[in-house]
Design a protein around this motif. Structure first.
Motif, PDB file in Angstrom:
ATOM      1  N   GLY A  38      -2.181   1.702   3.632  1.00  0.00           N
ATOM      2  CA  GLY A  38      -1.489   2.327   4.674  1.00  0.00           C
ATOM      3  C   GLY A  38      -2.351   2.313   5.989  1.00  0.00           C
ATOM      4  N   ILE A  39      -2.298   2.859   7.057  1.00  0.00           N
ATOM      5  CA  ILE A  39      -2.980   2.789   8.425  1.00  0.00           C
ATOM      6  C   ILE A  39      -4.143   3.458   8.023  1.00  0.00           C
ATOM      7  CG2 ILE A  39      -2.777   3.723  10.538  1.00  0.00           C
ATOM      8  CD1 ILE A  39       0.288   4.030  10.339  1.00  0.00           C
ATOM      9  N   ALA A  69      -4.006  -4.167   6.228  1.00  0.00           N
ATOM     10  CA  ALA A  69      -3.339  -2.827   6.216  1.00  0.00           C
ATOM     11  C   ALA A  69      -2.230  -2.684   7.322  1.00  0.00           C
ATOM     12  CB  ALA A  69      -4.389  -1.961   6.497  1.00  0.00           C
ATOM     13  N   SER A  70      -1.210  -1.504   7.442  1.00  0.00           N
ATOM     14  CA  SER A  70      -0.538  -1.302   8.438  1.00  0.00           C
ATOM     15  C   SER A  70      -1.625  -0.869   9.588  1.00  0.00           C
ATOM     16  CB  SER A  70       0.119  -0.261   8.098  1.00  0.00           C
ATOM     17  OG  SER A  70       1.283  -0.884   6.941  1.00  0.00           O
ATOM     18  N   VAL A  71      -1.202  -1.067  10.689  1.00  0.00           N
ATOM     19  CA  VAL A  71      -1.911  -0.524  12.072  1.00  0.00           C
ATOM     20  C   VAL A  71      -0.876   0.440  12.887  1.00  0.00           C
ATOM     21  CG1 VAL A  71      -3.648  -1.867  11.942  1.00  0.00           C
ATOM     22  CG2 VAL A  71      -1.639  -2.664  12.986  1.00  0.00           C
ATOM     23  N   GLY A  72      -1.164   1.313  13.085  1.00  0.00           N
ATOM     24  CA  GLY A  72      -0.368   2.374  14.022  1.00  0.00           C
ATOM     25  C   GLY A  72      -0.540   2.378  15.508  1.00  0.00           C
ATOM     26  N   ASP A  73      -1.876   1.835  15.765  1.00  0.00           N
ATOM     27  CA  ASP A  73      -2.463   1.917  17.115  1.00  0.00           C
ATOM     28  C   ASP A  73      -3.288   0.744  17.376  1.00  0.00           C
ATOM     29  OD1 ASP A  73      -4.769   2.953  16.239  1.00  0.00           O
ATOM     30  OD2 ASP A  73      -4.030   4.943  16.554  1.00  0.00           O
ATOM     31  N   CYS A  76      -6.632   1.038  15.425  1.00  0.00           N
ATOM     32  CA  CYS A  76      -6.707   0.765  14.271  1.00  0.00           C
ATOM     33  C   CYS A  76      -6.556  -0.988  14.025  1.00  0.00           C
ATOM     34  CB  CYS A  76      -5.571   1.298  13.291  1.00  0.00           C
ATOM     35  SG  CYS A  76      -5.472   3.146  13.180  1.00  0.00           S
ATOM     36  N   ALA A  77      -5.709  -1.510  15.120  1.00  0.00           N
ATOM     37  CA  ALA A  77      -5.742  -3.113  15.119  1.00  0.00           C
ATOM     38  C   ALA A  77      -7.106  -3.723  15.324  1.00  0.00           C
ATOM     39  CB  ALA A  77      -4.581  -3.484  15.946  1.00  0.00           C
ATOM     40  N   GLU A  78      -7.692  -3.128  16.286  1.00  0.00           N
ATOM     41  CA  GLU A  78      -9.104  -3.655  16.740  1.00  0.00           C
ATOM     42  C   GLU A  78     -10.075  -3.298  15.550  1.00  0.00           C
ATOM     43  OE1 GLU A  78      -9.166  -2.413  21.278  1.00  0.00           O
ATOM     44  OE2 GLU A  78      -9.996  -1.166  20.017  1.00  0.00           O
ATOM     45  N   PHE A  79     -10.033  -2.216  14.748  1.00  0.00           N
ATOM     46  CA  PHE A  79     -10.911  -2.341  13.558  1.00  0.00           C
ATOM     47  C   PHE A  79     -10.333  -3.301  12.441  1.00  0.00           C
ATOM     48  CE2 PHE A  79     -11.012  -0.204   9.430  1.00  0.00           C
ATOM     49  CZ  PHE A  79     -12.467  -0.254   9.098  1.00  0.00           C
ATOM     50  N   MET A  80      -9.125  -3.472  12.251  1.00  0.00           N
ATOM     51  CA  MET A  80      -8.898  -4.507  11.187  1.00  0.00           C
ATOM     52  C   MET A  80      -9.264  -5.983  11.548  1.00  0.00           C
ATOM     53  SD  MET A  80      -7.677  -3.086   8.609  1.00  0.00           S
ATOM     54  CE  MET A  80      -7.185  -4.525   7.889  1.00  0.00           C
ATOM     55  N   VAL A  81      -9.463  -6.068  12.855  1.00  0.00           N
ATOM     56  CA  VAL A  81      -9.866  -7.666  13.392  1.00  0.00           C
ATOM     57  C   VAL A  81     -11.201  -7.900  12.783  1.00  0.00           C
ATOM     58  CG1 VAL A  81     -10.691  -8.755  15.305  1.00  0.00           C
ATOM     59  CG2 VAL A  81      -8.430  -7.832  15.506  1.00  0.00           C
ATOM     60  N   ILE A  88      -1.255  -8.689   9.496  1.00  0.00           N
ATOM     61  CA  ILE A  88      -1.306  -7.332   9.765  1.00  0.00           C
ATOM     62  C   ILE A  88       0.391  -6.779   9.781  1.00  0.00           C
ATOM     63  CG2 ILE A  88      -1.099  -7.530  12.447  1.00  0.00           C
ATOM     64  CD1 ILE A  88      -3.683  -5.638  10.330  1.00  0.00           C
ATOM     65  N   ARG A  89       0.499  -5.659   9.424  1.00  0.00           N
ATOM     66  CA  ARG A  89       1.640  -4.966   9.629  1.00  0.00           C
ATOM     67  C   ARG A  89       1.903  -4.103  10.437  1.00  0.00           C
ATOM     68  NH1 ARG A  89       4.683  -1.144   6.777  1.00  0.00           N
ATOM     69  NH2 ARG A  89       6.823  -1.596   6.346  1.00  0.00           N
ATOM     70  N   MET A  90       2.768  -3.787  11.248  1.00  0.00           N
ATOM     71  CA  MET A  90       3.113  -2.740  12.190  1.00  0.00           C
ATOM     72  C   MET A  90       4.306  -1.851  11.352  1.00  0.00           C
ATOM     73  SD  MET A  90       3.102  -4.597  15.751  1.00  0.00           S
ATOM     74  CE  MET A  90       3.727  -2.978  16.418  1.00  0.00           C
ATOM     75  N   PRO A  91       4.104  -0.669  11.017  1.00  0.00           N
ATOM     76  CA  PRO A  91       4.896   0.106  10.207  1.00  0.00           C
ATOM     77  C   PRO A  91       6.262   0.365  10.949  1.00  0.00           C
ATOM     78  CG  PRO A  91       3.031   1.204  10.833  1.00  0.00           C
ATOM     79  CD  PRO A  91       2.849   0.126  11.349  1.00  0.00           C
ATOM     80  N   LYS A  92       7.164   0.845  10.158  1.00  0.00           N
ATOM     81  CA  LYS A  92       8.409   1.288  11.104  1.00  0.00           C
ATOM     82  C   LYS A  92       8.301   1.876  11.984  1.00  0.00           C
ATOM     83  CE  LYS A  92       9.130   4.830   7.906  1.00  0.00           C
ATOM     84  NZ  LYS A  92       9.727   5.377   6.553  1.00  0.00           N
ATOM     85  N   GLY A  93       8.947   1.782  13.154  1.00  0.00           N
ATOM     86  CA  GLY A  93       9.078   2.610  14.319  1.00  0.00           C
ATOM     87  C   GLY A  93       8.062   2.018  15.473  1.00  0.00           C
ATOM     88  N   LYS A  94       7.050   1.208  14.972  1.00  0.00           N
ATOM     89  CA  LYS A  94       5.851   0.748  15.736  1.00  0.00           C
ATOM     90  C   LYS A  94       6.143  -0.286  16.682  1.00  0.00           C
ATOM     91  CE  LYS A  94       3.245   4.341  14.732  1.00  0.00           C
ATOM     92  NZ  LYS A  94       2.670   5.242  15.434  1.00  0.00           N
ATOM     93  N   ALA A  95       7.408  -1.027  16.313  1.00  0.00           N
ATOM     94  CA  ALA A  95       7.707  -2.089  17.198  1.00  0.00           C
ATOM     95  C   ALA A  95       8.052  -1.817  18.649  1.00  0.00           C
ATOM     96  CB  ALA A  95       8.907  -2.913  16.728  1.00  0.00           C
ATOM     97  N   TYR A  96       8.093  -0.708  19.195  1.00  0.00           N
ATOM     98  CA  TYR A  96       8.357  -0.319  20.205  1.00  0.00           C
ATOM     99  C   TYR A  96       7.123  -0.270  21.143  1.00  0.00           C
ATOM    100  CZ  TYR A  96      13.226   1.149  19.192  1.00  0.00           C
ATOM    101  OH  TYR A  96      14.496   1.072  18.536  1.00  0.00           O
TER     102      TYR A  96
END
Length: 128
Positions: A38-39, A69-73, A76-81, A88-96
């Motif tokens: 998860g995130i 992992a999923s990233v919600g912001d 978190c994405a910078e951390f996963m790099v 990488i996965r963006m969870p539901k509703g984050k595509a906006y």
């Protein structure tokens, strides 16, 4: 055609590193190719933290398992790099979240966006 089977743990480890490592072992024994968490909770101090993900990374590499992992912001994405995951996965509703979507498209080889909460018009918009 090849099939990749990913064990999506989400938050099922309850924030416990030992249990997360046990889940990885179970997934490996069961024939999964990769695992996904998860995130990352980088600020809240709840769940798996930065040091835990370093251990998870080493554990997965030692077993020949990919992980992500999923990233919600963007933070978190910078951390996963740092871990250079293939996807990488963006969870539901984050595509906006356009900034997050752009960051992921630029910094990861594959992006997976859950369209669970989007309608057809929104899906067409983000797939351009």
């Amino acid at each position: 055609m090849s099939v990749e089977i990913v064990a999506d743990f989400g938050e099922n480890h309850g924030g416990g590193l030992v249990f997360a490592l046990d889940l990885i072992e179970s997934a490996k024994r069961s024939g999964f190719h990769a695992v996904q968490f998860g995130i990352p909770r980088l600020k809240e101090g709840v769940g798996l933290g930065e040091k835990d993900y370093l251990i998870i990374d080493e554990h997965c590499k030692a077993r020949g398992m990919e992980w992500s992992a999923s990233v919600g912001d963007v933070e978190c994405a910078e951390f996963m790099v740092e871990f250079n995951p293939r996807w990488i996965r963006m969870p539901k509703g984050k595509a906006y979240y356009v900034d997050l979507l752009k960051y992921c498209m630029t910094n990861f080889p594959e992006g997976r966006v859950s369209t669970e909460m989007l309608g057809g018009n929104e899906i067409k918009l983000i797939s351009r």
